[in-house]
Design an enzyme around this catalytic site. Structure first.
Site, mmCIF file in Angstrom:
data_model
loop_
_atom_site.group_PDB
_atom_site.id
_atom_site.type_symbol
_atom_site.label_atom_id
_atom_site.label_comp_id
_atom_site.label_asym_id
_atom_site.label_seq_id
_atom_site.Cartn_x
_atom_site.Cartn_y
_atom_site.Cartn_z
ATOM 1 C CB SER A 84 -0.972 -0.035 1.189
ATOM 2 O OG SER A 84 -1.989 0.934 1.047
ATOM 3 C CD GLU A 142 -2.661 -3.066 -3.473
ATOM 4 O OE1 GLU A 142 -3.851 -3.209 -3.118
ATOM 5 O OE2 GLU A 142 -1.930 -2.168 -3.011
ATOM 6 C CG HIS A 195 -5.603 -2.708 0.359
ATOM 7 N ND1 HIS A 195 -4.727 -2.399 -0.654
ATOM 8 C CD2 HIS A 195 -5.309 -1.876 1.392
ATOM 9 C CE1 HIS A 195 -3.937 -1.408 -0.259
ATOM 10 N NE2 HIS A 195 -4.275 -1.077 0.980
#
Length: 301
Positions: free
Chosen positions: A117, A207, A275
């Site tokens: 992230s 992602e 996630h």
């Protein structure tokens, strides 16, 4: 520190080693998740210590830039710490890289850095100086990983080979290159900055979370306009969770196929990382083969 061709791989871990958790981005929301992570680390034979400012808060940041930068420096320089894992993502890691000679620090203190992230900023900065990291769970998500994913992480930290991952192939044969995982939003924001590593001959692994389809479209269009995909050998797509649009919106898959499907390179979607679900580790800089026909991502030692 061993070599991945011209890349450097930090030393693998030994039983009894200490891993340090730091918060380079946002403040923690769930302390019980840290307790669960400590249990997992102990069960694997490792000690988990936490940085001085791991539980601080400064607005939407886990402490001031100086506090978070100090913890990051301490994590690398302290010889008792053999690996580093982010407590969580959020926002703020890129702010820490405005100062200091990070190339020298990363090179002189080679250690595994684990996170995803917002931690993409740190992973990519290390990738720019060709030092491998691990795109994988943070401390607050470690307890949510299934057993096979945890086994995959801790086996790799010992030096074991990685089994392949299986997804949905979009065709265009096979591509081989260095694996470069990223959160799409974070990576898009650092394109063209000193944090961006070269994109030639890489297999991108992307992602994201909570981005509406039109926002994904906007980001991928920016990559296209910059010519950022021109040297990429393949794209591995993980989970794009919470990315719903209005009733008249394209779906996430429709956007991804529209913006990526004409690149003429192997693409594999629905791979188990990202996630809100299993987050199988992806070693940054490892040579991989992406098979767009069979839908597989294979890791080459």
């Amino acid at each position: 520190m061993t070599s991945l061709g011209s890349w450097k791989k930090p030393p693998f871990l030994q039983p009894g080693d200490t891993i340090v958790g730091i918060s380079p981005s946002g403040p923690i929301k769930d302390v019980t998740a840290i307790e669960k992570a400590q249990e997992i680390m102990r069960s694997q034979g490792y000690n988990l210590e936490l940085g001085k400012h791991w539980n601080d808060q400064y607005g939407y940041l886990a402490g001031t830039d100086e506090q978070r930068r100090d913890d990051l420096l301490e994590a690398f320089k302290n010889p008792n710490y053999k690996a580093i894992i982010a407590v969580r993502g959020g926002y703020g890691a890129a702010r820490l890289l405005e100062e200091k000679d990070w190339k020298t620090i990363f090179t002189n203190y080679p250690k595994w850095l684990i996170g995803f992230s917002d931690i993409t900023s740190l992973l990519w900065k290390r990738a720019k100086v060709k030092i491998s990291s691990i795109h994988g769970p943070v401390l607050t998500t470690l307890g949510q990983e299934p057993d096979w994913s945890l086994k995959r992480l801790f086996n790799y930290l010992k030096g074991d080979p990685l089994p392949p991952l299986q997804g949905q192939g979009w065709g265009n044969g096979q591509g081989e290159g260095r694996l470069l995982p990223a959160n799409l939003t974070v990576a898009t924001n650092i394109l063209g900055t000193p944090l961006q590593p070269p994109l030639n001959d890489v297999i991108l692994a992307l992602e994201d979370v909570g981005e509406a389809p039109y926002k994904l479209d906007r980001m991928l269009t920016q990559w296209r306009l910059l010519g950022a995909f021109s040297g990429v050998k393949g794209i591995a797509l993980g989970r794009f969770s919470g990315s719903n649009g209005p009733a008249n919106s394209w779906t996430v898959e429709e956007v991804l196929r529209d913006r990526l499907g004409d690149l003429g390179i192997p693409i594999v979607s629905e791979l188990p990382f990202g996630h809100d679900g299993v987050n199988a580790i992806l070693p940054v800089g490892m040579t991989v083969k992406l098979d767009g026909d069979r839908g597989s991502l294979t890791f080459i030692p």
